[in-house]
Scaffold this motif. Structure first.
Motif, mmCIF file in Angstrom:
data_model
loop_
_atom_site.group_PDB
_atom_site.id
_atom_site.type_symbol
_atom_site.label_atom_id
_atom_site.label_comp_id
_atom_site.label_asym_id
_atom_site.label_seq_id
_atom_site.Cartn_x
_atom_site.Cartn_y
_atom_site.Cartn_z
ATOM 1 N N HIS A 1 0.864 -1.192 0.000
ATOM 2 C CA HIS A 1 0.000 0.000 0.000
ATOM 3 C C HIS A 1 0.896 1.237 0.000
ATOM 4 O O HIS A 1 1.639 1.458 0.952
ATOM 5 N N GLY A 2 0.846 1.990 -1.052
ATOM 6 C CA GLY A 2 1.683 3.187 -1.150
ATOM 7 C C GLY A 2 3.125 2.843 -1.461
ATOM 8 O O GLY A 2 3.446 1.722 -1.823
ATOM 9 N N ILE A 3 4.001 3.842 -1.267
ATOM 10 C CA ILE A 3 5.405 3.652 -1.640
ATOM 11 C C ILE A 3 6.352 3.571 -0.452
ATOM 12 O O ILE A 3 7.543 3.341 -0.621
ATOM 13 N N THR A 4 5.806 3.733 0.771
ATOM 14 C CA THR A 4 6.693 3.805 1.934
ATOM 15 C C THR A 4 6.780 2.516 2.739
ATOM 16 O O THR A 4 7.320 2.514 3.844
ATOM 17 N N GLY A 5 6.231 1.416 2.229
ATOM 18 C CA GLY A 5 6.372 0.131 2.902
ATOM 19 C C GLY A 5 5.153 -0.351 3.662
ATOM 20 O O GLY A 5 5.203 -1.399 4.291
ATOM 21 N N GLU A 6 4.059 0.406 3.617
ATOM 22 C CA GLU A 6 2.837 -0.075 4.274
ATOM 23 C C GLU A 6 2.274 -1.268 3.510
ATOM 24 O O GLU A 6 2.505 -1.412 2.305
ATOM 25 N N VAL A 7 1.534 -2.112 4.235
ATOM 26 C CA VAL A 7 0.876 -3.253 3.613
ATOM 27 C C VAL A 7 -0.605 -3.261 3.993
ATOM 28 O O VAL A 7 -0.990 -2.767 5.047
ATOM 29 N N ARG A 8 -1.393 -3.797 3.107
ATOM 30 C CA ARG A 8 -2.821 -4.004 3.368
ATOM 31 C C ARG A 8 -2.966 -5.416 3.912
ATOM 32 O O ARG A 8 -2.411 -6.361 3.357
ATOM 33 N N LEU A 9 -3.722 -5.554 5.013
ATOM 34 C CA LEU A 9 -3.900 -6.853 5.651
ATOM 35 C C LEU A 9 -5.321 -7.361 5.504
ATOM 36 O O LEU A 9 -6.277 -6.589 5.623
ATOM 37 N N LYS A 10 -5.446 -8.657 5.279
ATOM 38 C CA LYS A 10 -6.713 -9.355 5.406
ATOM 39 C C LYS A 10 -6.734 -9.891 6.827
ATOM 40 O O LYS A 10 -5.810 -10.591 7.242
ATOM 41 N N LEU A 11 -7.773 -9.526 7.586
ATOM 42 C CA LEU A 11 -7.827 -9.880 8.992
ATOM 43 C C LEU A 11 -8.616 -11.154 9.233
ATOM 44 O O LEU A 11 -9.612 -11.406 8.569
ATOM 45 N N PHE A 12 -8.170 -11.916 10.212
ATOM 46 C CA PHE A 12 -8.886 -13.100 10.667
ATOM 47 C C PHE A 12 -9.195 -12.880 12.141
ATOM 48 O O PHE A 12 -8.357 -12.402 12.887
ATOM 49 N N GLY A 13 -10.350 -13.244 12.576
ATOM 50 C CA GLY A 13 -10.661 -13.119 13.998
ATOM 51 C C GLY A 13 -11.297 -11.805 14.363
ATOM 52 O O GLY A 13 -12.202 -11.329 13.694
ATOM 53 N N GLU A 14 -10.784 -11.183 15.400
ATOM 54 C CA GLU A 14 -11.432 -10.048 16.040
ATOM 55 C C GLU A 14 -11.061 -8.683 15.476
ATOM 56 O O GLU A 14 -11.390 -7.676 16.065
ATOM 57 N N GLY A 15 -10.336 -8.602 14.396
ATOM 58 C CA GLY A 15 -10.067 -7.316 13.763
ATOM 59 C C GLY A 15 -8.821 -6.615 14.250
ATOM 60 O O GLY A 15 -7.934 -7.201 14.880
ATOM 61 N N VAL A 16 -8.758 -5.315 13.962
ATOM 62 C CA VAL A 16 -7.585 -4.493 14.242
ATOM 63 C C VAL A 16 -7.250 -4.492 15.735
ATOM 64 O O VAL A 16 -6.091 -4.581 16.122
ATOM 65 N N ALA A 17 -8.262 -4.402 16.575
ATOM 66 C CA ALA A 17 -8.023 -4.353 18.022
ATOM 67 C C ALA A 17 -7.245 -5.578 18.499
ATOM 68 O O ALA A 17 -6.368 -5.464 19.355
ATOM 69 N N ALA A 18 -7.541 -6.741 17.949
ATOM 70 C CA ALA A 18 -6.838 -7.961 18.345
ATOM 71 C C ALA A 18 -5.368 -7.909 17.935
ATOM 72 O O ALA A 18 -4.501 -8.372 18.676
ATOM 73 N N LEU A 19 -5.067 -7.348 16.770
ATOM 74 C CA LEU A 19 -3.677 -7.271 16.314
ATOM 75 C C LEU A 19 -2.851 -6.279 17.120
ATOM 76 O O LEU A 19 -1.648 -6.452 17.283
ATOM 77 N N LYS A 20 -3.491 -5.235 17.618
ATOM 78 C CA LYS A 20 -2.767 -4.213 18.382
ATOM 79 C C LYS A 20 -2.151 -4.777 19.657
ATOM 80 O O LYS A 20 -1.224 -4.189 20.199
ATOM 81 N N GLY A 21 -2.638 -5.907 20.117
ATOM 82 C CA GLY A 21 -2.103 -6.511 21.328
ATOM 83 C C GLY A 21 -0.785 -7.238 21.130
ATOM 84 O O GLY A 21 -0.186 -7.719 22.087
ATOM 85 N N TYR A 22 -0.300 -7.319 19.899
ATOM 86 C CA TYR A 22 0.933 -8.046 19.596
ATOM 87 C C TYR A 22 1.923 -7.108 18.926
ATOM 88 O O TYR A 22 1.555 -6.311 18.071
ATOM 89 N N ARG A 23 3.175 -7.212 19.311
ATOM 90 C CA ARG A 23 4.210 -6.362 18.719
ATOM 91 C C ARG A 23 4.989 -7.101 17.641
ATOM 92 O O ARG A 23 5.521 -6.477 16.726
#
Length: 165
Positions: A14-36
Motif C-alpha cells: 500500500h503506497g510507496i513507503t512500505g505499508e501493507v494491506r492486511l486481510k484480517l482473521f478473527g477479532e479485527g484491528v483491536a486484536a492485532l494491536k495486542g501483539y508487537r
C-alpha cells in the motif's frame, strides 16, 4: 497446543513507503494491536489502522519500502498459541482444531480435521478420510454447531452420525 495462530495475511503493498494491506482473521484491528511481533519475531509492528473496508493498513519495522512490502504478499502473520488470551468454555481457535482426529458418535474413526472454513454462516470443519480400498481419500464438511459436533477436546472432535459424509 503449540501450533501458531494466524491473525492476518498480507494482501498487498500500500503506497510507496512500505505499508501493507492486511486481510484480517478473527477479532479485527483491536486484536492485532495486542501483539508487537509476528512470525517468531521476523516482523515487528510499528503501526496499524483500520482501512474502513474490513481490513487494515500496517507498517513493519523490517519493511522500508514498497519493494519489500510487495515481497510480503501472501505472508500469514502468526503468533504463538501460548500468547493468545484464554478461551471461555465452548470457544476455540481454528489452530486448535486442525489435525484433530474426527470420530463419529458411534465410535467409528472418520479421519482428520484438515481445514476450518467460514463462508459467512458459521464455521465448517473439513474432514479428510483415510485412503479407501481404491487408494483415495475423500473429504466432507460438517458445520461446527452443537447438533453436529457435540463435543471436542485436545485430541478429537466428535461428530453426530447424521452429519457423516
Amino acid at each position: 497446543m503449540s501450533r501458531p495462530v494466524t491473525m492476518a495475511a498480507v494482501a498487498a503493498a500500500h503506497g510507496i513507503t512500505g505499508e501493507v494491506r492486511l486481510k484480517l482473521f478473527g477479532e479485527g484491528v483491536a486484536a492485532l494491536k495486542g501483539y508487537r511481533t509476528f512470525n517468531n519475531g521476523a516482523l515487528t509492528l510499528k503501526s496499524i489502522k483500520d482501512d474502513g473496508k474490513g481490513g487494515a493498513l500496517a507498517r513493519f519495522a523490517e519493511v522500508p519500502d514498497r519493494t519489500a512490502a510487495e515481497k510480503l504478499r501472501g505472508t500469514a502473520l502468526t503468533v504463538p498459541r501460548s500468547a493468545m488470551p484464554p478461551l471461555a468454555p465452548g470457544e476455540y481457535y481454528y489452530a486448535d482444531l486442525l489435525g484433530l482426529a474426527a470420530q463419529s458418535t458411534t465410535g467409528a474413526m472418520l479421519g482428520t480435521v484438515v481445514a476450518v472454513e467460514n463462508f459467512g454462516a458459521g464455521d465448517i470443519l473439513e474432514i479428510e478420510t483415510p485412503s479407501g480400498e481404491d487408494g483415495k481419500s475423500h473429504r466432507f464438511m460438517v458445520p461446527m454447531r452443537t447438533e453436529a459436533v457435540p463435543e471436542w477436546d485436545e485430541t478429537r472432535v466428535l461428530i453426530e452420525d447424521a452429519y457423516v459424509g
